[in-house]
Scaffold this active site. Structure first.
Site, PDB file in Angstrom:
ATOM      1  N   LYS A  50      -0.065  -2.104   9.675  1.00  7.44           N
ATOM      2  CA  LYS A  50       1.050  -2.118   8.715  1.00  7.44           C
ATOM      3  C   LYS A  50       0.811  -3.157   7.608  1.00  7.44           C
ATOM      4  CE  LYS A  50       5.015  -1.529   6.879  1.00  7.44           C
ATOM      5  NZ  LYS A  50       5.131  -0.357   5.998  1.00  7.44           N
ATOM      6  N   GLY A  51       1.261  -2.879   6.415  1.00  8.28           N
ATOM      7  CA  GLY A  51       1.146  -3.813   5.296  1.00  8.28           C
ATOM      8  C   GLY A  51       1.698  -5.179   5.678  1.00  8.28           C
ATOM      9  N   GLY A  77       9.726  -0.410   2.616  1.00  6.17           N
ATOM     10  CA  GLY A  77       9.798  -1.699   1.922  1.00  6.17           C
ATOM     11  C   GLY A  77       9.031  -2.799   2.628  1.00  6.17           C
ATOM     12  N   LEU A  78       7.894  -2.403   3.222  1.00  3.00           N
ATOM     13  CA  LEU A  78       6.966  -3.381   3.823  1.00  3.00           C
ATOM     14  C   LEU A  78       7.609  -4.263   4.896  1.00  3.00           C
ATOM     15  CD1 LEU A  78       4.829  -4.454   0.724  1.00  3.00           C
ATOM     16  CD2 LEU A  78       4.124  -2.973   2.605  1.00  3.00           C
ATOM     17  N   CYS A 135       1.948   0.051  -3.188  1.00  4.37           N
ATOM     18  CA  CYS A 135       3.212   0.362  -2.510  1.00  4.37           C
ATOM     19  C   CYS A 135       4.304   0.630  -3.537  1.00  4.37           C
ATOM     20  CB  CYS A 135       3.644  -0.784  -1.597  1.00  4.37           C
ATOM     21  SG  CYS A 135       5.182  -0.375  -0.731  1.00  4.37           S
ATOM     22  N   ILE A 196      -5.138   8.278  -1.209  1.00  5.17           N
ATOM     23  CA  ILE A 196      -4.101   7.730  -2.059  1.00  5.17           C
ATOM     24  C   ILE A 196      -2.940   7.157  -1.228  1.00  5.17           C
ATOM     25  CG2 ILE A 196      -4.515   9.213  -4.056  1.00  5.17           C
ATOM     26  CD1 ILE A 196      -2.282  11.086  -3.087  1.00  5.17           C
ATOM     27  N   ASN A 197      -2.184   6.269  -1.845  1.00  6.26           N
ATOM     28  CA  ASN A 197      -0.901   5.871  -1.292  1.00  6.26           C
ATOM     29  C   ASN A 197       0.101   6.972  -1.688  1.00  6.26           C
ATOM     30  OD1 ASN A 197       1.331   4.331  -0.271  1.00  6.26           O
ATOM     31  ND2 ASN A 197       0.141   2.474  -0.649  1.00  6.26           N
ATOM     32  N   THR A 198       1.367   6.743  -1.443  1.00  8.23           N
ATOM     33  CA  THR A 198       2.363   7.797  -1.662  1.00  8.23           C
ATOM     34  C   THR A 198       2.692   7.990  -3.150  1.00  8.23           C
ATOM     35  OG1 THR A 198       4.039   6.110  -1.293  1.00  8.23           O
ATOM     36  CG2 THR A 198       3.455   7.481   0.585  1.00  8.23           C
ATOM     37  N   GLY A 249      -1.837  13.479   3.319  1.00  8.35           N
ATOM     38  CA  GLY A 249      -1.534  14.815   3.836  1.00  8.35           C
ATOM     39  C   GLY A 249      -2.533  15.378   4.827  1.00  8.35           C
TER      40      GLY A 249
HETATM   41  C1  FMN Z   1       6.423   5.295   6.964  1.00  2.93           C
HETATM   42  C2  FMN Z   1       5.259   4.947   6.110  1.00  2.93           C
HETATM   43  C3  FMN Z   1       4.905   3.606   5.918  1.00  2.93           C
HETATM   44  C4  FMN Z   1       3.812   3.256   5.122  1.00  2.93           C
HETATM   45  N1  FMN Z   1       3.473   1.945   4.974  1.00  2.93           N
HETATM   46  C5  FMN Z   1       2.357   1.598   4.250  1.00  2.93           C
HETATM   47  C6  FMN Z   1       1.938   0.245   4.143  1.00  2.93           C
HETATM   48  O1  FMN Z   1       2.536  -0.669   4.718  1.00  2.93           O
HETATM   49  N2  FMN Z   1       0.835  -0.033   3.387  1.00  2.93           N
HETATM   50  C7  FMN Z   1       0.131   0.973   2.745  1.00  2.93           C
HETATM   51  O2  FMN Z   1      -0.856   0.678   2.058  1.00  2.93           O
HETATM   52  N3  FMN Z   1       0.506   2.264   2.851  1.00  2.93           N
HETATM   53  C8  FMN Z   1       1.591   2.601   3.591  1.00  2.93           C
HETATM   54  N4  FMN Z   1       1.956   3.914   3.697  1.00  2.93           N
HETATM   55  C9  FMN Z   1       1.157   4.956   3.017  1.00  2.93           C
HETATM   56  C10 FMN Z   1       0.170   5.611   3.972  1.00  2.93           C
HETATM   57  O3  FMN Z   1      -0.734   4.666   4.515  1.00  2.93           O
HETATM   58  C11 FMN Z   1      -0.602   6.735   3.262  1.00  2.93           C
HETATM   59  O4  FMN Z   1      -1.329   6.188   2.176  1.00  2.93           O
HETATM   60  C12 FMN Z   1       0.318   7.819   2.720  1.00  2.93           C
HETATM   61  O5  FMN Z   1       1.380   8.061   3.602  1.00  2.93           O
HETATM   62  C13 FMN Z   1      -0.423   9.126   2.481  1.00  2.93           C
HETATM   63  O6  FMN Z   1      -1.030   9.611   3.668  1.00  2.93           O
HETATM   64  P1  FMN Z   1      -0.311  10.668   4.665  1.00  2.93           P
HETATM   65  O7  FMN Z   1       0.178  11.800   3.811  1.00  2.93           O
HETATM   66  O8  FMN Z   1      -1.382  11.056   5.646  1.00  2.93           O
HETATM   67  O9  FMN Z   1       0.810   9.942   5.320  1.00  2.93           O
HETATM   68  C14 FMN Z   1       3.057   4.286   4.482  1.00  2.93           C
HETATM   69  C15 FMN Z   1       3.413   5.627   4.680  1.00  2.93           C
HETATM   70  C16 FMN Z   1       4.493   5.970   5.462  1.00  2.93           C
HETATM   71  C17 FMN Z   1       4.834   7.430   5.637  1.00  2.93           C
END
Ligand code: FMN
Length: 308
Positions: A50-51, A77-78, A135, A196-198, A249
């Site tokens: 986790k971040g 929110g980290l 983030c 990618i991140n979200t 995804g």
């Molecule tokens: C609930 C949740 C918490 C996340 N927390 C972090 C985080 O703390 N740090 C980070 O770099 N990405 C975080 N992410 C992003 C994921 O690591 C990932 O980049 C993103 O969800 C896309 O991949 P996925 O579609 O397989 O989930 C989070 C995603 C989700 C769904």
């Protein structure tokens, strides 16, 4: 027998060799300790925790999660235990594992990132850092740094100076030219790039006539974002000469193989693990089966093949 081993940090002295290309995505498997009863996390290539921030954080107001068609919106929110507790309580557990653990770090200023990297430097049980400049769910820092090449490079250079560990830099899709940001962080000393991140998004509760998430906006993940991730992996892998780690995804082995063929040296499984906690292992087994069926002996032969 097939060889699944991949190198994540070829430019780093000693490298960062994974036994296979499947990792967990930050924020979706906590500190890895929580998963141990569901599947053997040690079978994966690496885990990203986790971040982590300098101080512990409680995160954003509830609700923090909303399901969407083919995806998930989150605005956590980290929320995390903070770097001191991570070093005291989590790292000693990881030190007894075979599995490389990468610590995802996040800050509100460049100095926060440097201080985090400095505190984590040389801690047993930590094999590398993933610098989260992506983030979308925090007010200060986060994706703001990742949106522009200059600020992304500034954070990367500060972390590079503060640590002797391999550095992965995690990029945001919420930018106008992800390849430019990738080139800037590679030049600033990143060993690999995660993406990618979200994607920034939102949902509205029509009965309350209000935004559904407590934070109003959130980050979209899950199958809905895979084509975007794939495109960005393809773009970035063509722009830099350091490894790219694909994320976004990935739910099945064929999703993972698409990312690898687009140029990813490794992949991360995130949201898929919420509906199927064994998803990372299923993805790994599926990759192995595909290679056996196709007569491919080394996973490295598949990296970027769709680019040729
Ligand atoms: C609930 C949740 C918490 C996340 N927390 C972090 C985080 O703390 N740090 C980070 O770099 N990405 C975080 N992410 C992003 C994921 O690591 C990932 O980049 C993103 O969800 C896309 O991949 P996925 O579609 O397989 O989930 C989070 C995603 C989700 C769904």
């Amino acid at each position: 027998m097939v060889s699944l081993s991949v190198q994540l940090a070829p430019k780093y002295p000693g490298g960062l060799l994974l036994i296979n290309p499947v990792m967990t995505a930050s924020g979706t498997s906590g500190y890895g300790t929580e998963d141990s009863h569901m599947f053997d996390i040690q079978k994966l290539g690496a885990m990203v925790c986790k971040g982590t921030t300098l101080e512990p954080r409680n995160g954003n107001p509830q609700p923090r999660l909303a399901e969407t068609t083919g995806g998930l919106l989150n605005a956590i929110g980290l929320e995390n235990v903070g770097v001191d507790t991570l070093i005291k309580e989590k790292a000693p557990i990881w030190a007894s594992w075979q599995l490389p653990v990468i610590v995802n770090i996040a800050g509100g200023t460049v100095d926060d990132y440097a201080r985090l990297a400095g505190q984590l430097d040389g801690v047993a049980g930590i094999s590398g850092l993933e610098v989260n400049i992506s983030c979308p769910n925090v007010k200060a820092g986060g994706a703001d740094f990742g949106a522009y090449p200059d600020s992304a490079a500034e954070v990367t250079a500060a972390v590079r100076k503060a640590t002797s560990s391999p550095i992965l830099v995690k990029l945001t899709p919420n930018t106008s030219d992800i390849a430019k940001v990738a080139v800037a962080v590679a030049e600033a000393g990143a060993d690999a790039i995660s993406l990618i991140n979200t994607l920034k998004g939102m949902a509205i509760d029509i009965t309350r006539r209000r935004p559904l998430l407590g934070n109003i906006t959130g980050g979209l993940s899950g199958p809905a974002i895979k084509p975007v991730a794939l495109y960005m992996i393809y773009e970035v892998a063509g722009a830099v000469d350091i490894p790219v780690i694909g994320c976004g995804g990935i739910t099945t082995a064929s999703d993972a193989l698409e990312c690898i063929m687009a140029g990813a040296s490794a992949i991360q499984v995130g949201t898929a693990g919420f509906s199927n906690p064994g998803a990372p292992l299923d993805v790994l087994e599926g990759i192995e089966q595909f290679m056996k069926k196709e007569g491919i002996k080394d996973i490295n032969k598949l990296i970027g093949v769709a680019r040729n």
